[in-house]
Design a protein around this motif. Sequence first.
Motif, PDB file in Angstrom:
ATOM      1  N   SER A  21     -13.330 -52.217  23.609  1.00 19.11           N
ATOM      2  CA  SER A  21     -14.079 -53.377  24.099  1.00 19.11           C
ATOM      3  C   SER A  21     -13.453 -54.637  23.529  1.00 19.11           C
TER       4      SER A  21
ATOM      5  N   THR B 140     -14.779 -59.022  22.745  1.00 13.66           N
ATOM      6  CA  THR B 140     -15.836 -60.031  22.827  1.00 13.66           C
ATOM      7  C   THR B 140     -15.253 -61.407  22.528  1.00 13.66           C
TER       8      THR B 140
ATOM      9  N   VAL C 281     -19.388 -60.386  26.102  1.00 14.16           N
ATOM     10  CA  VAL C 281     -18.583 -59.170  26.200  1.00 14.16           C
ATOM     11  C   VAL C 281     -17.556 -59.414  27.303  1.00 14.16           C
TER      12      VAL C 281
ATOM     13  N   ASN D 132     -17.218 -51.809  26.936  1.00 13.92           N
ATOM     14  CA  ASN D 132     -18.646 -51.693  26.664  1.00 13.92           C
ATOM     15  C   ASN D 132     -18.902 -51.648  25.162  1.00 13.92           C
TER      16      ASN D 132
ATOM     17  N   LEU E 159     -24.617 -55.264  21.005  1.00 16.98           N
ATOM     18  CA  LEU E 159     -24.544 -56.295  22.022  1.00 16.98           C
ATOM     19  C   LEU E 159     -24.947 -57.649  21.436  1.00 16.98           C
TER      20      LEU E 159
ATOM     21  N   GLU F  46     -25.345 -58.561  27.509  1.00 18.31           N
ATOM     22  CA  GLU F  46     -23.880 -58.587  27.517  1.00 18.31           C
ATOM     23  C   GLU F  46     -23.328 -59.993  27.327  1.00 18.31           C
TER      24      GLU F  46
ATOM     25  N   SER G 272     -28.053 -59.344  31.589  1.00 16.99           N
ATOM     26  CA  SER G 272     -27.992 -57.887  31.540  1.00 16.99           C
ATOM     27  C   SER G 272     -27.348 -57.411  32.832  1.00 16.99           C
TER      28      SER G 272
END
Length: 401
Positions: free
Chosen positions: A251, A253, A282, A286, A292, A315, A348
């Motif tokens: 992932s 971010t 994000v 995931n 999150l 997210e 979301s």
Amino acid sequence: MRKALITIYLIMVCICISFTAKSQEEGRKVNIIPFPVIATNPTVGFAYGVSPGFTWHMGNSQNTSMSSIVGALVYTTNQQLLFSVRGNTFLEGDKWNIMADLRYQMTSQPTYGLGTGSGSIHPIVNNDYGYSERHYLKKHQMMEYDLIRAYMTGLRRYEDTRFFYGLGYHLDVIYDIDDHLLNLDTIPQQITQHYRYNRLKNFSTTGNTVSGVSLNLMYDSRDNIANPYSGRYAFASWRINPKFIGSTQNSSTLWLEYRDYFNLSEERPRHMIALWTYGWFVTSGNLPYMNLPAIGWDMFSRSGRSYTSGRFRGEDLVYTEVEYRFPLQRNSDLLGGVIFANTTTASSRTENINLFQNINLAYGLGLRVMINKKSRSNVNLDYGWATNGSQGLFISLNEVF
């Protein structure tokens, strides 16, 4: 594996302590505030413990910014044990800035689903994690878990500017999750939002690891990091969390943050309006549910006054806070007051809630007691209310932002 992670964590704690010890050996005064904790808020219930603050200069105060570390060892009536060491260290001449966020917690937290607005009213869902049936509860979804966090970032100053750039390492291990309302033995099954999201994204429902490196840019012209009267602060951090260094899944971010301070009186610099905003997104892959973006999960856990930590999660998340600060005495800065308001919006993707589709508002007021005039260290007592009925008393050391 867990022993190795705890070893890494303890090494980082020792590094932070060594910066303070080095300063003492070189004859530089370390101001220590042995701050007792007796507090209450929606996350902890009543909390008891100590949260000492340390401020010092690693070089000449004329060209070296003040370093600040806040520790905490707290036990709460919600049977939480919280230990943390968090702070910023500026090396001599501000050539480097070392940021650390180290935590070990045996804790609990209510969760309310993802996003802001009516879609985050803690539903329990059935039928293969879909929405053909939805039962709204009168209570939140409480979870117990243990957390190991070890974040360390080194930033190099660019020439004689106030710009810094550097790399960081970030580790979050959340394990021994006990999802209180989850019940897979009933018909229909009681499925919590945490369980549903993690199953949809192929994460474990009992624990996960996020391990990553970051690229960071910072601008910091604040005159005092504990209690700024002037200057501004901007920070951007792109974090990559690959599986090959320990993450459960790949992932990435992005964190974008800005703070500014607007003086309203030349004679009383404490009379001001302060602004804080950040966005947390994000950008690929995931993250586990508990990793999150969420309010109260910033470095010093200061965002979201009026709410329990993690009340809004998604997210993507954007948070903004404005605070009016003013002295309460004509010729002294001992006592001050604040009036604040904050807004939160979260998305979301799994629940089809878009960012800025819903915005939640909170507000409150507080008292400031300056317990160290030289470092401007404050004790903060704030009471906040939210439009959804949440409220609480928040006690902390140094200005909120």
